[in-house]
Design a protein around this motif. Structure first.
Motif, mmCIF file in Angstrom:
data_model
loop_
_atom_site.group_PDB
_atom_site.id
_atom_site.type_symbol
_atom_site.label_atom_id
_atom_site.label_comp_id
_atom_site.label_asym_id
_atom_site.label_seq_id
_atom_site.Cartn_x
_atom_site.Cartn_y
_atom_site.Cartn_z
ATOM 1 N N SER A 3 0.826 -1.219 0.000
ATOM 2 C CA SER A 3 0.000 0.000 0.000
ATOM 3 C C SER A 3 0.858 1.266 0.000
ATOM 4 N N TYR A 4 2.148 1.136 0.365
ATOM 5 C CA TYR A 4 3.001 2.335 0.429
ATOM 6 C C TYR A 4 3.195 2.925 -0.957
ATOM 7 N N GLN A 5 3.007 4.239 -1.069
ATOM 8 C CA GLN A 5 3.308 4.908 -2.340
ATOM 9 C C GLN A 5 4.147 6.138 -2.021
ATOM 10 N N ILE A 39 22.444 -0.998 -8.974
ATOM 11 C CA ILE A 39 21.327 -1.915 -8.752
ATOM 12 C C ILE A 39 20.451 -1.301 -7.666
ATOM 13 N N GLU A 40 19.137 -1.292 -7.882
ATOM 14 C CA GLU A 40 18.244 -0.773 -6.847
ATOM 15 C C GLU A 40 17.101 -1.762 -6.637
ATOM 16 N N THR A 41 16.913 -2.167 -5.381
ATOM 17 C CA THR A 41 15.943 -3.223 -5.060
ATOM 18 C C THR A 41 14.516 -2.713 -4.888
ATOM 19 N N HIS A 42 14.336 -1.442 -4.503
ATOM 20 C CA HIS A 42 13.008 -0.881 -4.218
ATOM 21 C C HIS A 42 12.959 0.497 -4.884
ATOM 22 N N ALA A 43 12.634 0.512 -6.177
ATOM 23 C CA ALA A 43 12.925 1.699 -6.990
ATOM 24 C C ALA A 43 11.901 2.823 -6.868
ATOM 25 N N GLY A 44 10.623 2.500 -6.619
ATOM 26 C CA GLY A 44 9.600 3.548 -6.698
ATOM 27 C C GLY A 44 9.373 3.933 -8.150
ATOM 28 N N ARG A 45 8.765 5.113 -8.363
ATOM 29 C CA ARG A 45 8.383 5.483 -9.737
ATOM 30 C C ARG A 45 9.400 6.369 -10.449
ATOM 31 N N LEU A 47 10.174 9.496 -10.656
ATOM 32 C CA LEU A 47 9.977 10.940 -10.866
ATOM 33 C C LEU A 47 8.687 11.342 -10.166
ATOM 34 N N TYR A 48 8.716 12.453 -9.442
ATOM 35 C CA TYR A 48 7.568 12.874 -8.633
ATOM 36 C C TYR A 48 7.191 14.312 -8.962
ATOM 37 N N ASP A 49 5.902 14.619 -8.762
ATOM 38 C CA ASP A 49 5.397 15.979 -8.955
ATOM 39 C C ASP A 49 5.044 16.524 -7.576
ATOM 40 N N SER A 97 15.313 8.119 -6.665
ATOM 41 C CA SER A 97 16.674 7.578 -6.767
ATOM 42 C C SER A 97 16.983 6.964 -8.145
ATOM 43 N N PRO A 98 16.022 6.269 -8.815
ATOM 44 C CA PRO A 98 16.374 5.725 -10.133
ATOM 45 C C PRO A 98 16.718 6.813 -11.150
ATOM 46 N N LEU A 99 16.016 7.960 -11.059
ATOM 47 C CA LEU A 99 16.323 9.036 -12.011
ATOM 48 C C LEU A 99 17.662 9.686 -11.662
ATOM 49 N N ALA A 114 14.392 -2.831 -9.577
ATOM 50 C CA ALA A 114 13.223 -3.672 -9.265
ATOM 51 C C ALA A 114 12.177 -2.814 -8.577
ATOM 52 N N GLU A 115 10.936 -2.953 -9.020
ATOM 53 C CA GLU A 115 9.796 -2.303 -8.359
ATOM 54 C C GLU A 115 8.640 -3.280 -8.475
ATOM 55 N N LEU A 116 8.144 -3.729 -7.320
ATOM 56 C CA LEU A 116 7.156 -4.805 -7.276
ATOM 57 C C LEU A 116 5.718 -4.333 -7.525
ATOM 58 N N GLY A 119 1.459 -0.614 -10.342
ATOM 59 C CA GLY A 119 1.224 0.780 -10.742
ATOM 60 C C GLY A 119 2.521 1.583 -10.723
ATOM 61 N N GLU A 120 3.289 1.425 -9.643
ATOM 62 C CA GLU A 120 4.561 2.157 -9.534
ATOM 63 C C GLU A 120 5.527 1.701 -10.618
ATOM 64 N N ASN A 121 5.490 0.389 -10.909
ATOM 65 C CA ASN A 121 6.377 -0.151 -11.940
ATOM 66 C C ASN A 121 6.044 0.462 -13.310
ATOM 67 N N GLN A 137 9.655 -6.234 -12.600
ATOM 68 C CA GLN A 137 8.597 -6.234 -11.588
ATOM 69 C C GLN A 137 8.793 -7.516 -10.798
ATOM 70 N N GLN A 138 9.615 -7.420 -9.785
ATOM 71 C CA GLN A 138 10.089 -8.604 -9.059
ATOM 72 C C GLN A 138 10.499 -8.161 -7.661
ATOM 73 N N ASP A 139 10.514 -9.091 -6.718
ATOM 74 C CA ASP A 139 11.058 -8.775 -5.403
ATOM 75 C C ASP A 139 12.513 -8.304 -5.572
ATOM 76 N N GLY A 140 12.840 -7.185 -4.951
ATOM 77 C CA GLY A 140 14.154 -6.578 -5.158
ATOM 78 C C GLY A 140 15.321 -7.439 -4.696
ATOM 79 N N PHE A 141 15.142 -8.128 -3.564
ATOM 80 C CA PHE A 141 16.247 -8.970 -3.082
ATOM 81 C C PHE A 141 16.422 -10.197 -3.964
HETATM 82 N N1 SAM Z 1 13.999 4.420 -3.716
HETATM 83 C C1 SAM Z 1 12.896 5.290 -4.109
HETATM 84 C C2 SAM Z 1 13.382 6.720 -4.163
HETATM 85 O O1 SAM Z 1 14.163 7.111 -3.277
HETATM 86 O O2 SAM Z 1 13.007 7.442 -5.082
HETATM 87 C C3 SAM Z 1 11.725 5.153 -3.183
HETATM 88 C C4 SAM Z 1 11.301 3.734 -2.936
HETATM 89 S S1 SAM Z 1 9.928 3.549 -1.846
HETATM 90 C C5 SAM Z 1 10.590 4.017 -0.280
HETATM 91 C C6 SAM Z 1 9.838 1.799 -1.715
HETATM 92 C C7 SAM Z 1 9.258 1.130 -2.958
HETATM 93 O O3 SAM Z 1 9.492 -0.285 -2.846
HETATM 94 C C8 SAM Z 1 7.763 1.297 -3.151
HETATM 95 O O4 SAM Z 1 7.526 1.869 -4.417
HETATM 96 C C9 SAM Z 1 7.197 -0.136 -3.085
HETATM 97 O O5 SAM Z 1 6.142 -0.366 -4.006
HETATM 98 C C10 SAM Z 1 8.399 -0.956 -3.456
HETATM 99 N N2 SAM Z 1 8.444 -2.340 -2.918
HETATM 100 C C11 SAM Z 1 7.914 -2.815 -1.774
HETATM 101 N N3 SAM Z 1 8.265 -4.101 -1.576
HETATM 102 C C12 SAM Z 1 9.080 -4.446 -2.611
HETATM 103 C C13 SAM Z 1 9.806 -5.612 -2.947
HETATM 104 N N4 SAM Z 1 9.758 -6.703 -2.164
HETATM 105 N N5 SAM Z 1 10.561 -5.611 -4.068
HETATM 106 C C14 SAM Z 1 10.594 -4.507 -4.866
HETATM 107 N N6 SAM Z 1 9.931 -3.357 -4.600
HETATM 108 C C15 SAM Z 1 9.187 -3.323 -3.488
#
Ligand code: SAM
Length: 259
Positions: A3-5, A39-45, A47-49, A97-99, A114-116, A119-121, A137-141
């Motif tokens: 649910s985190y965005q 390499i980034e495991t939890h990328a987010g989208r 770019l933000y507005d 961070s990806p940008l 990786a971004e799971l 919608g964010e992906n 679109q996979q678990d980052g680890f």
């Molecule tokens: N690193 C980004 C930045 O600084 O711009 C922000 C990332 S945000 C804190 C965490 C992201 O991890 C969310 O978009 C969430 O959907 C995603 N996420 C959560 N669990 C994940 C997983 N197991 N593997 C990959 N992405 C995951």
């Protein structure tokens, strides 16, 4: 169910901390002619507005980038990435961070994200469309385990979870230890929140035992709104590059300054 965005929180003081260190490390690593992997495991989208409804609802960027940016030197890599983002996407745009990584890297470098969240992906793919990023679109680890040690061998892994799943505090030291075993020259950078609950403390004890040479850097800031449980932002860096200790000491001053 995720649910985190991040668009509710983009540009907050923790983002400034993490993104300033990231921009500095990548600027340092790209000074050398040799290729690198990011390499980034939890990328987010990506770019933000900061003018969108979600960002304005929390007002977190007002306490972060809006308050802190001018305290950085004009030629700091973080400010350079902010300026590039605004020039390309408008005055309210803020780079994830990806940008920041995509802007920092050269044609010889490799970018794995990786971004799971579906919608964010989708947003991430659209926002990084002009860059040669490998997006999953996979678990980052799971991704990190598959591609480490990466080619090129030199490089940086950023782990920036949302800590929605409370077991993450226990599993992260295990994941990082496994990755470091496979990729002993990689710089591994983990972000964590400093919460009123102290939830991060046990994880840090494990990380310090596993990586006694690791660099731990924390900054504190006022709550972004009344009752907010985040007191500060932390980074734990395995194999910190030359000069990072001095850079983080400068960052501590940025956060402590009243200017
Ligand atoms: N690193 C980004 C930045 O600084 O711009 C922000 C990332 S945000 C804190 C965490 C992201 O991890 C969310 O978009 C969430 O959907 C995603 N996420 C959560 N669990 C994940 C997983 N197991 N593997 C990959 N992405 C995951």
């Amino acid at each position: 169910m995720l649910s985190y965005q991040h668009h509710y929180h983009a540009g907050n003081p923790a983002d400034v901390h993490k993104h300033a260190v990231l921009a500095w490390v990548l600027a340092y690593l790209t000074q050398k002619d040799k290729p690198l992997s990011y390499i980034e495991t939890h990328a987010g989208r990506g770019l933000y507005d900061l003018g969108d409804v979600a960002a304005l609802k929390t007002g977190e960027a007002a306490q972060g980038v809006a308050r802190l940016e001018a305290r950085f030197a004009a030629d700091h890599p973080y400010r350079q990435r902010l300026n590039e983002t605004r020039a390309a996407h408008g005055a309210q745009a803020y780079p994830g961070s990806p940008l920041i990584a995509a802007q920092s890297l050269r044609g010889i470098d490799t970018l794995h994200l990786a971004e799971l969240h579906p919608g964010e992906n989708a947003h991430l793919r659209a926002n990084l469309a002009g860059y040669p990023a490998k997006i999953r679109q996979q678990d980052g680890f799971e991704m990190a385990q598959e591609i480490c040690p990466p080619m090129p061998r030199r490089g940086l892994l950023l782990v920036d979870p949302s800590y929605e799943v409370k077991t993450e505090y226990e599993s992260i030291p295990r994941h990082l230890t496994q990755i470091a075993r496979k990729w002993n020259v990689g710089i591994l950078m983990l972000w964590y929140p400093i919460l009123t609950s102290g939830a991060h403390a046990g994880m840090l004890t494990h990380l310090a035992a596993a990586f006694p040479e690791g660099l731990r850097h924390e900054v504190r800031f006022p709550p972004v709104r009344a009752g907010h449980r985040m007191l500060g932002s932390g980074l734990f860096v395995v194999n910190p590059p030359y000069g990072l200790r001095e850079e983080t000491a400068r960052l501590s001053e940025v956060f402590a300054s009243r200017r």
